[in-house]
Design a protein around this motif. Structure first.
Motif, PDB file in Angstrom:
ATOM      1  N   GLU A 408       0.280  -0.808   0.270  1.00 26.52           N
ATOM      2  CA  GLU A 408       0.157  -0.622  -0.102  1.00 26.52           C
ATOM      3  C   GLU A 408       1.016   1.648  -0.270  1.00 26.52           C
ATOM      4  OE1 GLU A 408      -2.662  -0.080   3.450  1.00 26.52           O
ATOM      5  OE2 GLU A 408      -3.737  -1.715   2.614  1.00 26.52           O
ATOM      6  N   ALA A 409       1.990   1.821   0.520  1.00 23.32           N
ATOM      7  CA  ALA A 409       2.916   2.473   0.646  1.00 23.32           C
ATOM      8  C   ALA A 409       3.438   2.908  -0.780  1.00 23.32           C
ATOM      9  CB  ALA A 409       3.941   2.447   1.559  1.00 23.32           C
ATOM     10  N   SER A 410       3.509   1.431  -1.057  1.00 23.14           N
ATOM     11  CA  SER A 410       4.319   1.876  -2.467  1.00 23.14           C
ATOM     12  C   SER A 410       3.528   2.165  -3.223  1.00 23.14           C
ATOM     13  CB  SER A 410       5.123   0.338  -2.401  1.00 23.14           C
ATOM     14  OG  SER A 410       6.339   0.124  -2.048  1.00 23.14           O
ATOM     15  N   VAL A 411       2.716   1.839  -3.656  1.00 20.51           N
ATOM     16  CA  VAL A 411       1.803   2.207  -4.417  1.00 20.51           C
ATOM     17  C   VAL A 411       0.932   3.775  -4.353  1.00 20.51           C
ATOM     18  CG1 VAL A 411      -0.932   1.965  -5.036  1.00 20.51           C
ATOM     19  CG2 VAL A 411       0.114  -0.273  -4.247  1.00 20.51           C
ATOM     20  N   THR A 412       0.822   3.874  -3.010  1.00 15.35           N
ATOM     21  CA  THR A 412       0.227   5.060  -2.691  1.00 15.35           C
ATOM     22  C   THR A 412       1.887   6.425  -2.899  1.00 15.35           C
ATOM     23  OG1 THR A 412      -0.931   4.837  -0.563  1.00 15.35           O
ATOM     24  CG2 THR A 412       0.156   7.133  -1.318  1.00 15.35           C
ATOM     25  N   ARG A 413       2.638   6.388  -3.214  1.00 14.17           N
ATOM     26  CA  ARG A 413       3.873   6.604  -2.828  1.00 14.17           C
ATOM     27  C   ARG A 413       3.574   6.614  -4.984  1.00 14.17           C
ATOM     28  NH1 ARG A 413       7.122   4.579  -0.538  1.00 14.17           N
ATOM     29  NH2 ARG A 413       7.923   2.529  -2.234  1.00 14.17           N
ATOM     30  N   LEU A 414       3.936   5.398  -5.644  1.00 15.32           N
ATOM     31  CA  LEU A 414       3.984   5.544  -7.260  1.00 15.32           C
ATOM     32  C   LEU A 414       3.119   6.037  -7.571  1.00 15.32           C
ATOM     33  CD1 LEU A 414       5.251   4.153 -10.140  1.00 15.32           C
ATOM     34  CD2 LEU A 414       3.080   2.342  -8.869  1.00 15.32           C
ATOM     35  N   VAL A 415       1.250   6.509  -6.959  1.00 16.01           N
ATOM     36  CA  VAL A 415       0.372   7.102  -7.086  1.00 16.01           C
ATOM     37  C   VAL A 415       0.890   8.753  -7.316  1.00 16.01           C
ATOM     38  CG1 VAL A 415      -2.011   7.589  -6.490  1.00 16.01           C
ATOM     39  CG2 VAL A 415      -1.105   5.404  -6.907  1.00 16.01           C
ATOM     40  N   ASN A 431      10.508   6.817  -9.555  1.00 14.81           N
ATOM     41  CA  ASN A 431      11.029   5.572  -8.923  1.00 14.81           C
ATOM     42  C   ASN A 431      11.332   4.297  -9.032  1.00 14.81           C
ATOM     43  OD1 ASN A 431      13.178   5.272  -7.083  1.00 14.81           O
ATOM     44  ND2 ASN A 431      12.734   5.401  -5.060  1.00 14.81           N
ATOM     45  N   ALA A 432      12.097   4.020  -9.372  1.00 10.85           N
ATOM     46  CA  ALA A 432      11.811   1.959  -9.857  1.00 10.85           C
ATOM     47  C   ALA A 432      12.975   1.505  -9.174  1.00 10.85           C
ATOM     48  CB  ALA A 432      12.512   2.407 -11.332  1.00 10.85           C
ATOM     49  N   GLU A 433      13.209   2.332  -7.649  1.00  8.08           N
ATOM     50  CA  GLU A 433      14.434   1.146  -6.848  1.00  8.08           C
ATOM     51  C   GLU A 433      13.025   0.092  -6.102  1.00  8.08           C
ATOM     52  OE1 GLU A 433      16.522   3.818  -4.947  1.00  8.08           O
ATOM     53  OE2 GLU A 433      17.884   4.281  -6.900  1.00  8.08           O
ATOM     54  N   ASP A 434      12.280   0.607  -6.201  1.00 10.18           N
ATOM     55  CA  ASP A 434      11.314  -0.245  -4.850  1.00 10.18           C
ATOM     56  C   ASP A 434      11.066  -1.374  -5.288  1.00 10.18           C
ATOM     57  OD1 ASP A 434       8.661  -1.621  -3.605  1.00 10.18           O
ATOM     58  OD2 ASP A 434       8.762   0.302  -3.016  1.00 10.18           O
ATOM     59  N   THR A 436       9.218  -3.307  -4.471  1.00 10.91           N
ATOM     60  CA  THR A 436       7.716  -3.756  -4.930  1.00 10.91           C
ATOM     61  C   THR A 436       6.754  -2.999  -6.026  1.00 10.91           C
ATOM     62  OG1 THR A 436       6.873  -4.361  -2.519  1.00 10.91           O
ATOM     63  CG2 THR A 436       4.728  -4.109  -3.799  1.00 10.91           C
ATOM     64  N   THR A 437       7.002  -2.182  -6.380  1.00  8.34           N
ATOM     65  CA  THR A 437       6.112  -1.849  -7.916  1.00  8.34           C
ATOM     66  C   THR A 437       7.662  -1.359  -8.436  1.00  8.34           C
ATOM     67  OG1 THR A 437       6.476   0.449  -6.022  1.00  8.34           O
ATOM     68  CG2 THR A 437       4.879  -0.650  -6.030  1.00  8.34           C
ATOM     69  N   GLY A 438       9.091  -1.611  -8.841  1.00  7.94           N
ATOM     70  CA  GLY A 438       9.866  -1.131  -9.066  1.00  7.94           C
ATOM     71  C   GLY A 438       9.270  -1.652 -11.003  1.00  7.94           C
ATOM     72  N   ALA A 439       8.906  -2.905 -11.270  1.00  4.62           N
ATOM     73  CA  ALA A 439       8.665  -3.528 -12.506  1.00  4.62           C
ATOM     74  C   ALA A 439       7.609  -2.418 -12.942  1.00  4.62           C
ATOM     75  CB  ALA A 439       8.379  -5.130 -11.907  1.00  4.62           C
ATOM     76  N   ILE A 440       6.643  -2.590 -11.676  1.00  2.00           N
ATOM     77  CA  ILE A 440       5.631  -1.367 -12.558  1.00  2.00           C
ATOM     78  C   ILE A 440       6.378   0.226 -12.879  1.00  2.00           C
ATOM     79  CG2 ILE A 440       3.056  -0.204 -12.188  1.00  2.00           C
ATOM     80  CD1 ILE A 440       2.426  -2.502 -10.558  1.00  2.00           C
ATOM     81  N   ALA A 441       7.037   0.454 -12.018  1.00  4.67           N
ATOM     82  CA  ALA A 441       7.805   2.130 -12.800  1.00  4.67           C
ATOM     83  C   ALA A 441       8.456   1.962 -13.081  1.00  4.67           C
ATOM     84  CB  ALA A 441       8.906   2.376 -10.975  1.00  4.67           C
ATOM     85  N   GLN A 442       9.729   0.875 -13.478  1.00  2.00           N
ATOM     86  CA  GLN A 442      10.135   0.833 -15.308  1.00  2.00           C
ATOM     87  C   GLN A 442       8.787   0.548 -16.268  1.00  2.00           C
ATOM     88  OE1 GLN A 442      12.171  -2.385 -14.611  1.00  2.00           O
ATOM     89  NE2 GLN A 442      13.941  -2.068 -12.975  1.00  2.00           N
ATOM     90  N   ALA A 443       7.385   0.247 -16.142  1.00  2.22           N
ATOM     91  CA  ALA A 443       6.730  -0.018 -17.136  1.00  2.22           C
ATOM     92  C   ALA A 443       6.820   1.475 -17.934  1.00  2.22           C
ATOM     93  CB  ALA A 443       5.970  -0.822 -16.709  1.00  2.22           C
TER      94      ALA A 443
END
Length: 527
Positions: A408-415, A431-434, A436-443
């Motif tokens: 939830e924290a990663s998704v909130t930060r990504l949003v 930021n693609a270093e997390d 949990t959401t790194g792959a989504i951030a890269q995409a």
């Protein structure tokens, strides 16, 4: 009905099922055996009590019979006295008055000695062949025997004890009914119940009938054998149903005194049975009754009935005591069995209850609850296994909750990072270093980059289109200014059309370029 019972039993708690099963398997046979034992033992005790009273009654009757048989033997023995032989000889052989008087004196002497030594004799008499008293010795209770004077001697020819004895063979004894003694036709007072034993006397020499020897036996001498024990009532009746012995003195001697209390009035429903049956016992609503027959004399001519009654509550007191004690023991055994059943079922269901309580708490969300382990049997092992399972489940839940919080924290930060895209800011880099959401951030970064290229291509195509349009507008203006005639205008129009066609071709080419960029970017984003 059976299905309803089964359903009802299935809905019972386990504890009650165990108690019910224990009762069916253990208590029902135990109680059935105990009840059977109580019933059979009670019946045996009742039979023993009846048998005991019957034996007591038979013993009393035997004592009376023994007493009377002894008197019979004494009578026969006295008939063989030498004095009796002398008197019989003087009477039948006509030996003269002197011999007769000597014989009478000798008989009187023997009678006095006999009466003084045997207190149960009221009178001892010798009757002539005509039934007249020749010798009589009287004895009152507590007084010495006396010889009756000649003037008081009576004629007894009409009495049955003379008539019956006169027809008997030597050695036979007739016993009269028991009644109140009479003198000169009047009943003696105080009452003296007597019976007469008589035996014929024959001359030893010629065998002629020489008279009758009579014993008046006091009946109260054998009444003492019939004394009732506590709570008993003893009755003695003759063959006619007259009470010779009765708990109420006023009910005795109906034949002599003329009152109406007889066996039939005392026992209206049983009188005929008592008089026609030798012995027996019966139970009424209130009493146990036993009866026995007493028979003595020639051809058992004297027949008496001894009847003994005892209240049932007294007779069956030992039975009731045994039954009450047995019921008390059965109640204690039942209570102990129920207690044992409750204890055993409690020990068994305690673990079940602990599991039930655990499931209830877990169902309400209390995952910290644990079942108490009370035993090491199957239920205890199951409870321990469930506790360990809950430990693992709680660990998994905690891990899941931590992972969810991190996600939830990663998704909130990504949003928050991609929020600028909504306003058209394509300069954003996520930021693609997390982990949990790194792959989504890269995409997303790739998609933003591709989108920037698409926008760049669209802008360039739009610029080319604008340039082409401006060039076409300048050319048209130049042509219009230079045209001077319709021919020139026609040529100008043809040329303008050619220029417009070129501008359209450039625009289509620019739009095709934009579409190619878009499709390529879509393929890359999907990859």
């Amino acid at each position: 009905m059976f299905r309803q019972i089964v359903n009802w039993f299935n809905n019972l708690p386990v504890r009650y099922k165990l108690i019910g099963g224990f009762g069916l398997v253990a208590l029902v046979p135990l109680l059935s055996l105990g009840l059977y034992t109580i019933l059979t033992t009670t019946q045996t005790l009742e039979e023993n009590e009846i048998e005991t009273l019957t034996q007591v009654d038979a013993l009393r009757a035997a004592e009376v019979e023994g007493f009377l048989l002894e008197r019979e033997e004494e009578l026969v023995a006295v008939s063989d006295f030498s004095s009796i032989d002398l008197l019989a000889a003087s009477l039948t052989q006509q030996q003269g008055e002197e011999a007769y008087n000597l014989a009478v004196d000798a008989v009187a002497h023997d009678f006095l000695a006999l009466a003084n030594n045997l207190p149960f004799f009221d009178q001892i008499r010798y009757l002539s062949t005509d039934g007249v008293e020749l010798v009589r010795v009287d004895r009152d209770p507590g007084q010495p025997a006396v010889t009756a004077p000649t003037a008081q001697l009576q004629d007894q020819a009409d009495n049955a004890y003379f008539q019956e004895a006169a027809s008997l063979p030597e050695g036979s004894v007739y016993i009269s009914p028991v009644n109140l003694n009479r003198e000169q036709g009047q009943i003696e007072e105080p009452f003296t119940p007597v019976l007469r034993m008589s035996t014929p006397v024959y001359d030893d020499l010629n065998g002629q009938f020489a008279g009758v020897l009579v014993f008046n036996v006091r009946a109260d001498a054998f009444f003492t054998f019939l004394e009732a024990f506590e709570n008993e009532q003893v009755y003695l009746v003759d063959s006619a149903g007259t009470f010779l012995l009765h708990p109420e003195e006023g009910a005795r001697w109906a034949a002599d005194l003329g009152h109406g209390t007889v066996l039939e009035t005392q026992f209206p429903e049983r009188a005929a049975e008592f008089l026609s049956t030798e012995s027996g016992s019966l139970l009424t609503d209130s009493d146990l009754i036993v009866y026995e027959t007493i028979t003595v004399g020639a051809a058992d001519n004297l027949e008496l009935r001894l009847i003994t009654t005892e209240p049932l509550d007294v007779v069956l007191a030992p039975v009731r005591q045994f039954r009450n004690a047995s019921l008390a023991v059965a109640a204690v055994a039942l209570a102990a069995a129920v207690g044992a059943g409750l204890l055993i079922s409690g020990l068994i269901t305690r673990q079940v209850d602990a599991l039930d309580d655990l499931f209830r708490k877990v169902g309400m969300g209390d995952f910290a609850a644990r079942a108490e382990v009370y035993s090491r049997d199957e239920l205890g092992v199951a409870a321990d296994g469930i506790n360990r399972m809950l430990e693992r489940l709680v660990d998994l839940l905690n891990q899941t909750n931590a992972e969810r919080a991190r996600l939830e924290a990663s998704v909130t930060r990504l949003v928050n990072e991609v929020a600028g895209l909504a306003s058209g800011d394509l300069s954003i880099t996520v930021n693609a270093e997390d982990e949990t959401t790194g792959a989504i951030a890269q995409a997303l970064n790739f998609a933003i980059n591709e989108l920037n290229q698409i926008v760049y291509g669209v802008e360039r195509a739009a610029t080319d289109m604008t340039t082409a349009s401006q060039s076409m507008g300048s050319a048209i203006s130049t042509m219009v200014q230079q045209a001077t005639s319709s021919a020139d205008l026609a040529d100008l129009a043809a040329e303008s059309a050619s220029v417009g066609d070129q501008a359209v071709s450039l625009t289509v080419a620019a739009m095709a370029g934009i579409r190619v960029y878009r499709q390529e970017s879509a393929r890359r984003i999907k990859r």
